[in-house]
Design an enzyme around this catalytic site. Structure first.
Site, PDB file in Angstrom:
ATOM      1  N   TRP A   1       0.868  -1.188   0.000  1.00 39.46           N
ATOM      2  CA  TRP A   1       0.000   0.000   0.000  1.00 39.46           C
ATOM      3  C   TRP A   1       0.903   1.235   0.000  1.00 39.46           C
ATOM      4  O   TRP A   1       1.828   1.337   0.813  1.00 39.46           O
ATOM      5  CB  TRP A   1      -0.883  -0.039   1.257  1.00 39.46           C
ATOM      6  CG  TRP A   1      -1.806   1.144   1.395  1.00 39.46           C
ATOM      7  CD1 TRP A   1      -2.642   1.648   0.454  1.00 39.46           C
ATOM      8  CD2 TRP A   1      -1.972   1.954   2.569  1.00 39.46           C
ATOM      9  NE1 TRP A   1      -3.333   2.721   0.964  1.00 39.46           N
ATOM     10  CE2 TRP A   1      -2.944   2.931   2.258  1.00 39.46           C
ATOM     11  CE3 TRP A   1      -1.413   1.954   3.845  1.00 39.46           C
ATOM     12  CZ2 TRP A   1      -3.361   3.892   3.169  1.00 39.46           C
ATOM     13  CZ3 TRP A   1      -1.831   2.899   4.758  1.00 39.46           C
ATOM     14  CH2 TRP A   1      -2.795   3.857   4.417  1.00 39.46           C
TER      15      TRP A   1
ATOM     16  N   ASP B   1      -0.527  -5.164   9.698  1.00 35.71           N
ATOM     17  CA  ASP B   1      -1.515  -4.188   9.254  1.00 35.71           C
ATOM     18  C   ASP B   1      -2.759  -4.982   8.859  1.00 35.71           C
ATOM     19  O   ASP B   1      -2.742  -5.725   7.872  1.00 35.71           O
ATOM     20  CB  ASP B   1      -0.960  -3.395   8.060  1.00 35.71           C
ATOM     21  CG  ASP B   1      -1.966  -2.370   7.547  1.00 35.71           C
ATOM     22  OD1 ASP B   1      -3.040  -2.218   8.152  1.00 35.71           O
ATOM     23  OD2 ASP B   1      -1.662  -1.707   6.526  1.00 35.71           O
TER      24      ASP B   1
ATOM     25  N   LYS C   1     -13.230  -0.721   6.176  1.00 33.50           N
ATOM     26  CA  LYS C   1     -13.789  -1.620   5.168  1.00 33.50           C
ATOM     27  C   LYS C   1     -14.800  -2.595   5.773  1.00 33.50           C
ATOM     28  O   LYS C   1     -15.913  -2.702   5.294  1.00 33.50           O
ATOM     29  CB  LYS C   1     -12.654  -2.398   4.485  1.00 33.50           C
ATOM     30  CG  LYS C   1     -12.108  -1.740   3.248  1.00 33.50           C
ATOM     31  CD  LYS C   1     -11.348  -0.456   3.476  1.00 33.50           C
ATOM     32  CE  LYS C   1      -9.989  -0.675   4.108  1.00 33.50           C
ATOM     33  NZ  LYS C   1      -9.160   0.541   4.132  1.00 33.50           N
TER      34      LYS C   1
HETATM   35  N1  PLA Z   1      -3.572  -0.428   5.333  1.00 27.81           N
HETATM   36  C1  PLA Z   1      -3.859  -0.898   4.111  1.00 27.81           C
HETATM   37  C2  PLA Z   1      -3.151  -2.113   3.617  1.00 27.81           C
HETATM   38  C3  PLA Z   1      -4.819  -0.252   3.313  1.00 27.81           C
HETATM   39  O1  PLA Z   1      -5.082  -0.733   2.115  1.00 27.81           O
HETATM   40  C4  PLA Z   1      -5.468   0.899   3.804  1.00 27.81           C
HETATM   41  C5  PLA Z   1      -6.479   1.638   2.974  1.00 27.81           C
HETATM   42  C6  PLA Z   1      -5.131   1.330   5.105  1.00 27.81           C
HETATM   43  C7  PLA Z   1      -4.190   0.642   5.831  1.00 27.81           C
HETATM   44  C8  PLA Z   1      -5.744   2.536   5.754  1.00 27.81           C
HETATM   45  O2  PLA Z   1      -7.084   2.581   5.782  1.00 27.81           O
HETATM   46  P1  PLA Z   1      -7.882   3.543   6.775  1.00 27.81           P
HETATM   47  O3  PLA Z   1      -6.925   4.533   7.337  1.00 27.81           O
HETATM   48  O4  PLA Z   1      -8.923   4.161   5.942  1.00 27.81           O
HETATM   49  O5  PLA Z   1      -8.411   2.617   7.815  1.00 27.81           O
HETATM   50  N2  PLA Z   1      -6.339   1.586   1.581  1.00 27.81           N
HETATM   51  C9  PLA Z   1      -7.347   2.140   0.673  1.00 27.81           C
HETATM   52  C10 PLA Z   1      -7.612   3.612   0.931  1.00 27.81           C
HETATM   53  C11 PLA Z   1      -8.673   1.411   0.854  1.00 27.81           C
HETATM   54  C12 PLA Z   1      -6.424   4.512   0.999  1.00 27.81           C
HETATM   55  O6  PLA Z   1      -5.504   4.415   0.165  1.00 27.81           O
HETATM   56  O7  PLA Z   1      -6.429   5.360   1.901  1.00 27.81           O
HETATM   57  C13 PLA Z   1      -6.862   1.897  -0.763  1.00 27.81           C
HETATM   58  O8  PLA Z   1      -7.601   2.194  -1.694  1.00 27.81           O
HETATM   59  O9  PLA Z   1      -5.751   1.365  -0.927  1.00 27.81           O
END
Ligand code: PLA
Length: 426
Positions: A156, A237, A273
């Site tokens: 991510w 995570d 989510k």
């Molecule tokens: N960790 C991972 C692996 C994630 O994919 C995301 C969110 C988070 C943490 C953090 O989410 P939160 O702070 O909203 O709880 N990833 C998303 C959104 C869904 C983003 O990038 O913020 C994504 O589209 O990858």
């Protein structure tokens, strides 16, 4: 020049700067966020066929955001509760939420839960949990440990910045094999074996983002060995508990394996989510410790990280999540809805796969069926992704990741047609 004269000149320059231009004239335009920026692009696109498959946000079959029934019901109960107030929460957040969140992750029978040796604080969703966790580690890892974090390649996008901001040197371990579209387990183990002892190891608990590829239960056992032999500090995570299989317990198996083996670890949880609480920023950070005494001291230090950052967390999302987890009826309803969301995503995988095969799109697309969680990591190139956006109004991140949760049976054929076209032409 005397210090007084120098001060005079600086003051004059400063005032002149403000009169003739801006103090911020030197500030550069920052690029849009590679994930959140996709939604901005989608919003600005006037084409009626446009699709937002960028950010990982669940949509109904009609393409609409979904507020869970369990969440609506909990919210009504909160509003109707005469004891409800808007006082500050403690620095560590809603204690009931914290207790339920760590129990959800580790299981009621977990030795760590039974022995009261988990320090938990409420966090600003998963991102906040990672940020506070990274800051805590950076401050409190023994001074002889390196400040190095190992992230999967790819991961991510925000992981890198979060750990870098906390002063970590960021390194990657091999994870995804583009050739097989599976896990490069041999490479992963080799990289982790070479990591200096005391390094932090970031692991996605389930539904790896962006690849949708998770280690098998057998591979997790080997990773546990590598982690403890290499004296690495695991940081899980867990942003997608329940979204991989539809079952909250099954999706927490990796974390529970490590905790049950007696390891100390850090865990970030998000309710964005699995409860659809994206904008409420409900999450938790737990540090599983060897003893209750250590956990008490760790929690006191986590509070010292939080207080100057944002003082204390917001109450509404955590109050909802606490009710949904704590009330047996709402809990059942939530689990049913969660299974429903996970099942719809799996169905979208099948629908998209069938559509791609029906169009004879070159390549083996069976990975669409096999990948786990919200995303499909398609292997499409950047020019192909750019063409998807500009010609087909399909908005996605330019690494080729598509959010399966944003797709419906109506839009899947259009996406397959668009993919077939860009694969041919870009
Ligand atoms: N960790 C991972 C692996 C994630 O994919 C995301 C969110 C988070 C943490 C953090 O989410 P939160 O702070 O909203 O709880 N990833 C998303 C959104 C869904 C983003 O990038 O913020 C994504 O589209 O990858």
């Amino acid at each position: 020049m005397s210090p007084e004269d120098r001060m005079e000149v600086l003051t004059r320059q400063f005032c002149a700067g403000q009169v003739n231009g801006s103090t911020w004239d030197h500030v550069q335009q920052a690029p849009p966020d590679p994930i959140i920026g996709v939604t901005d692009g989608w919003r600005a696109d006037p084409d009626p066929r446009k699709l937002n498959l960028g950010v990982g946000a669940y949509r109904t079959e009609e393409g609409k955001p979904y507020v869970l029934k369990a969440v609506r019901e909990a919210e009504q109960q909160i509003l109707a509760d005469p004891a409800m107030n808007k006082e500050y929460l403690p620095i560590s957040g809603n204690p009931e939420f914290n207790r339920l969140a760590r129990t959800l992750a580790l299981g009621l029978s977990s030795p760590a839960i039974q022995q009261n040796r988990v320090a938990t604080v409420q966090a600003l969703s998963g991102t906040g949990a990672l940020r506070v966790g990274a800051e805590f580690l950076s401050t409190h890892l023994p001074s002889s440990f390196p400040r190095i974090v190992y992230l999967p390649s790819p991961t991510w996008g925000n992981h890198k910045s979060i750990f870098a901001k906390a002063g970590f040197q960021v390194r990657e371990y091999r994870y995804f094999c583009a050739g097989t579209r599976g896990l490069d387990f041999v490479g992963m183990v080799a990289d982790l074996k070479a990591a200096p002892p005391g390094s932090v190891l970031l692991l996605h608990a389930c539904a790896h983002n962006p690849t949708g590829v998770d280690p098998s239960p057998e591979q997790w056992k080997q990773l546990l060995e590598v982690t403890s032999e290499g004296r690495l500090i695991p940081f899980f995570d867990m942003a997608y508990q329940g979204f991989a299989s539809g079952d909250l317990d099954a999706d927490a198996a990796s974390v529970r394996l490590f905790v049950d083996a007696g390891l100390e670890l850090v865990l970030g949880q998000s309710f964005a989510k699995n409860m659809g609480l994206y904008g409420e920023r409900a999450g938790a950070l737990s540090v599983v410790c060897k003893s209750k005494d250590v956990a008490t001291r760790v929690e006191s230090q986590l509070k010292l990280v939080i207080r100057p950052m944002y003082s204390n967390p917001p109450m509404h999302g955590a109050a909802i999540a606490a009710r949904v987890m704590g009330d047996p009826k709402l809990n059942e309803l939530w689990k049913e809805e969660l299974r429903g969301m996970a099942d719809r995503i799996k169905l979208m995988r099948k629908v998209l796969y069938d559509q791609l095969v029906a169009r004879n799109v070159p390549g083996d697309w069976s990975f669409v069926l096999k990948q786990i969680g919200m995303f499909s990591f398609t292997g499409m190139t950047r020019p192909q992704c750019e063409l998807l956006v500009s010609k087909w109004h399909v908005h996605l991140t330019l690494d080729g990741r598509i959010s399966m949760a944003g797709l419906s049976a109506t839009t899947a054929p259009y996406l397959a047609e668009a993919i077939a076209d860009v694969i041919k032409s870009a």
